[in-house]
Motif scaffolding. Structure first.
Motif, PDB file in Angstrom:
ATOM      1  N   ALA A  82       0.851  -1.203   0.138  1.00  0.00           N
ATOM      2  CA  ALA A  82       0.091  -0.150  -0.064  1.00  0.00           C
ATOM      3  C   ALA A  82       0.793   1.170   0.081  1.00  0.00           C
ATOM      4  O   ALA A  82       0.592   2.207  -0.750  1.00  0.00           O
ATOM      5  CB  ALA A  82      -1.034  -0.050   1.300  1.00  0.00           C
ATOM      6  N   MET A 202      -4.954  -0.543   3.088  1.00  0.00           N
ATOM      7  CA  MET A 202      -5.491  -1.029   2.067  1.00  0.00           C
ATOM      8  C   MET A 202      -6.391  -1.856   2.612  1.00  0.00           C
ATOM      9  O   MET A 202      -6.466  -2.374   3.738  1.00  0.00           O
ATOM     10  CB  MET A 202      -4.657  -1.489   0.747  1.00  0.00           C
ATOM     11  CG  MET A 202      -3.721  -2.737   1.365  1.00  0.00           C
ATOM     12  SD  MET A 202      -2.779  -3.355   0.059  1.00  0.00           S
ATOM     13  CE  MET A 202      -3.953  -3.593  -1.365  1.00  0.00           C
ATOM     14  N   GLY A 221      -8.073   1.607  -0.950  1.00  0.00           N
ATOM     15  CA  GLY A 221      -6.404   1.219  -1.105  1.00  0.00           C
ATOM     16  C   GLY A 221      -6.029   1.270  -2.527  1.00  0.00           C
ATOM     17  O   GLY A 221      -7.061   0.961  -3.253  1.00  0.00           O
TER      18      GLY A 221
END
Length: 284
Positions: A82, A202, A221
């Motif tokens: 992420a 995320m 995300g």
């Protein structure tokens, strides 16, 4: 020159470094942190992206003493992913379209990305130090529902380590119930590089929080909040929030865009009010 020399030495002695424990472990970690700080100094405004975009340093990644389970390691990797994806998006400064621009300088911009969809970016300056905001948004994340009316609840489901956690978030009701309540299960990942803090996240899966009645399970995300001391005043913070979210359900895109833009703008105001009220209370 110094960071390059250290990198070469670290690569040569990798097997030896893996065995370090105790004081030696601490010393190497401290050296790595110092070198990162040196790199961040005397660089351009986008240097924080370039520093963190690389995989975590040898010192930061290879000397982890806590034995992760396979599931825990998957969460850590999701958090790192992420962060890397978010910084890749933030690094590209072209193509952003203005959505909201307030009189105080707060602004929300957006852009369309292949395979991601529409992403939004909030850019504001907060009159509070970076470390204070970091603690409020990460260490005290479960208290967010107390000051942000757009959030009904944030609950930590699992703490992996000091930088990684799995959380459940339930949204509050919108005005007129235009958008029915959503909830999310997310991995949150924090990283610090010098004076800059990154809070990435995320959507993920967690057996501890199945689908809840009355909520539509959304997906988010990559998202990331970047906190940097202001160049004009180190007691202020340049606050950037990248938001990528899929609310699911049957909603017009125009309505979704309007809601998400306003949610980001409102978040900045709610956070300011909360931090100001805490500061006022502490002086009483």
């Amino acid at each position: 020159m110094i960071p390059a020399t250290f990198k070469l030495c670290a690569a040569i002695s990798y097997q030896h470094v893996r065995t370090l424990t105790g004081l030696r472990h601490t010393a190497v970690a401290a050296l790595g942190h110092k070198l990162s700080h040196i790199r961040l100094q005397n660089q351009g405004p986008s240097s924080w992206v370039n520093v963190v975009w690389r995989r975590s340093s040898l010192v930061g990644c290879r000397l982890e003493e806590h034995p992760f389970s396979e599931t825990e390691m998957a969460y850590v990797k999701q958090g790192q992913e992420a962060l890397h994806k978010s910084l890749s998006i933030l690094q590209d400064t072209s193509g952003w379209k203005s959505e909201i621009e307030a009189e105080n300088g707060d602004k929300v911009v957006s852009k369309m990305l292949p395979d991601v969809g529409k992403v939004f970016k909030l850019e504001v300056v907060m009159d509070k130090p970076t470390d204070l905001l970091y603690r409020e948004l990460f260490d005290k994340v479960e208290q967010m529902g107390e000051w942000n009316p757009n959030v009904k609840q944030v609950k930590i489901l699992k703490k992996i380590d000091k930088d990684t956690m799995v959380t459940y978030e339930a949204s509050g009701e919108t005005v007129g119930n235009v958008v029915s309540p959503r909830d999310f299960v997310s991995v949150r990942y924090a990283k610090r590089r010098g004076s800059t803090c990154f809070l990435a996240g995320m959507s993920t899966h967690c057996d501890m929080m199945p689908q809840q009645n009355g909520f539509i399970r959304g997906e988010n995300g990559p998202t990331c909040i970047v906190l940097r001391p202001s160049a004009d005043d180190p007691n202020k913070t340049k606050f950037t929030w990248l938001l990528s979210i899929d609310l699911k359900g049957w909603l017009p895109k125009s309505l979704i865009n309007q809601v998400l833009c306003q949610t980001q703008a409102d978040f900045a105001q709610h956070l300011r009010q909360h931090m100001d009220s805490k500061a006022a209370a502490s002086t009483c």
